[in-house]
Design a protein around this motif. Structure first.
Motif, short mmCIF file in Angstrom:
data_model
loop_
_atom_site.label_atom_id
_atom_site.label_comp_id
_atom_site.label_asym_id
_atom_site.label_seq_id
_atom_site.Cartn_x
_atom_site.Cartn_y
_atom_site.Cartn_z
N ASN A 67 -44.02 22.10 -10.65
CA ASN A 67 -45.34 22.17 -9.84
C ASN A 67 -46.56 23.17 -12.02
OD1 ASN A 67 -45.80 20.44 -9.27
ND2 ASN A 67 -44.89 21.24 -7.34
N ILE A 68 -47.52 22.58 -11.86
CA ILE A 68 -48.62 23.07 -12.69
C ILE A 68 -49.51 24.05 -11.67
CG2 ILE A 68 -49.47 23.38 -15.54
CD1 ILE A 68 -46.87 23.97 -15.63
N LEU A 69 -49.59 24.87 -12.27
CA LEU A 69 -50.60 25.57 -11.42
C LEU A 69 -52.12 25.45 -12.63
CD1 LEU A 69 -52.69 26.79 -9.25
CD2 LEU A 69 -52.37 29.29 -10.05
N TYR A 70 -52.58 24.07 -11.93
CA TYR A 70 -54.28 24.10 -13.34
C TYR A 70 -55.58 25.21 -13.15
CZ TYR A 70 -57.31 21.22 -16.11
OH TYR A 70 -58.26 21.04 -16.90
N LYS A 71 -55.78 24.82 -11.82
CA LYS A 71 -56.70 26.15 -11.52
C LYS A 71 -56.60 26.58 -10.32
CE LYS A 71 -61.60 25.64 -10.81
NZ LYS A 71 -62.74 24.65 -10.71
N GLY A 72 -56.56 28.06 -10.50
CA GLY A 72 -56.75 28.49 -9.52
C GLY A 72 -57.67 28.48 -7.87
#
Length: 213
Positions: free
Chosen positions: A3-8
């Motif tokens: 999974n990618i953290l696109y926006k915190g």
């Protein structure tokens, strides 16, 4: 699947009058993580604790956590465990605690830091990373409807469609779906569609759009 953290994001819970504020940030190096930790410690200078954990690298090669004065194993490790279970890479979570005057005990602290981390991740935008191959399909106008149906049915991201003498559809096809997709297109178009595969890339889907990197 990674999974990618696109926006915190920022999540907060309250436990027996103690505030736990979880700040989730994307970081790609330890120096970047440490800079963000220092920034948040300055921002929340009046808080009792700023505990944290981070996971960096495609395979989570770098992991660190800190209890920042809380009893050993009650803060940093629970934060790290939640990040690891969510399988999020390049992710930093700092949980800031404002003490409410009531001791929570070891179990209470573990639950509070875990729940705060979950709230922070829930407030963030996290996307599944896929690996695919770029594909241009050229077909006549009588076949484009069939191709659009197949892409919709198989959740194949369409990057662009160009209408000219023929229709050129630009896609990114997940590698594990490539053979099945080619077979369906050939069957539905009597093998009249021309398929030109290009480079491979990782991608995520954000708001229905494919973003490659």
């Amino acid at each position: 699947m990674e999974n990618i953290l696109y926006k915190g994001g920022v999540g907060e819970i309250t436990e027996k009058k103690s505030r736990f504020i979880a700040t989730v940030l994307k970081v790609t190096s330890e120096s970047e993580a440490q800079a963000e930790i220092n920034r948040l410690k300055k921002q929340y200078w009046d808080a009792r604790h700023n505990c944290y954990a981070y996971v960096i690298g495609n395979a989570g090669e770098i992991t660190r956590c800190s209890d920042d004065g809380e009893p050993s194993g009650t803060a940093g490790r629970p934060i790290l465990d939640i990040i690891t279970r969510a399988n999020v890479q390049d992710c930093l979570v700092v949980v800031t605690r404002y003490f409410g005057g009531t001791l929570l005990g070891t179990g209470g602290l573990v639950r509070a830091y875990s729940q705060a981390t979950q709230a922070g991740l829930a407030a963030s935008v996290i996307c599944s990373k896929s690996h695919g191959v770029f594909l241009d399909i050229s077909c006549d106008y009588s076949s484009i409807g069939k191709i659009q149906y197949i892409t919709s049915q198989m959740d194949i991201p369409v990057l662009d469609t160009v209408y000219g003498e023929c229709v050129i559809t630009k896609l990114i096809v997940p590698l594990d779906a490539k053979d099945a997709f080619v077979k369906k297109v050939n069957n539905e178009t009597a093998a009249s569609a021309l398929m030109d595969f290009h480079d491979e890339a990782d991608y995520i889907i954000v708001d229905g759009q494919a973003l490659t990197f």
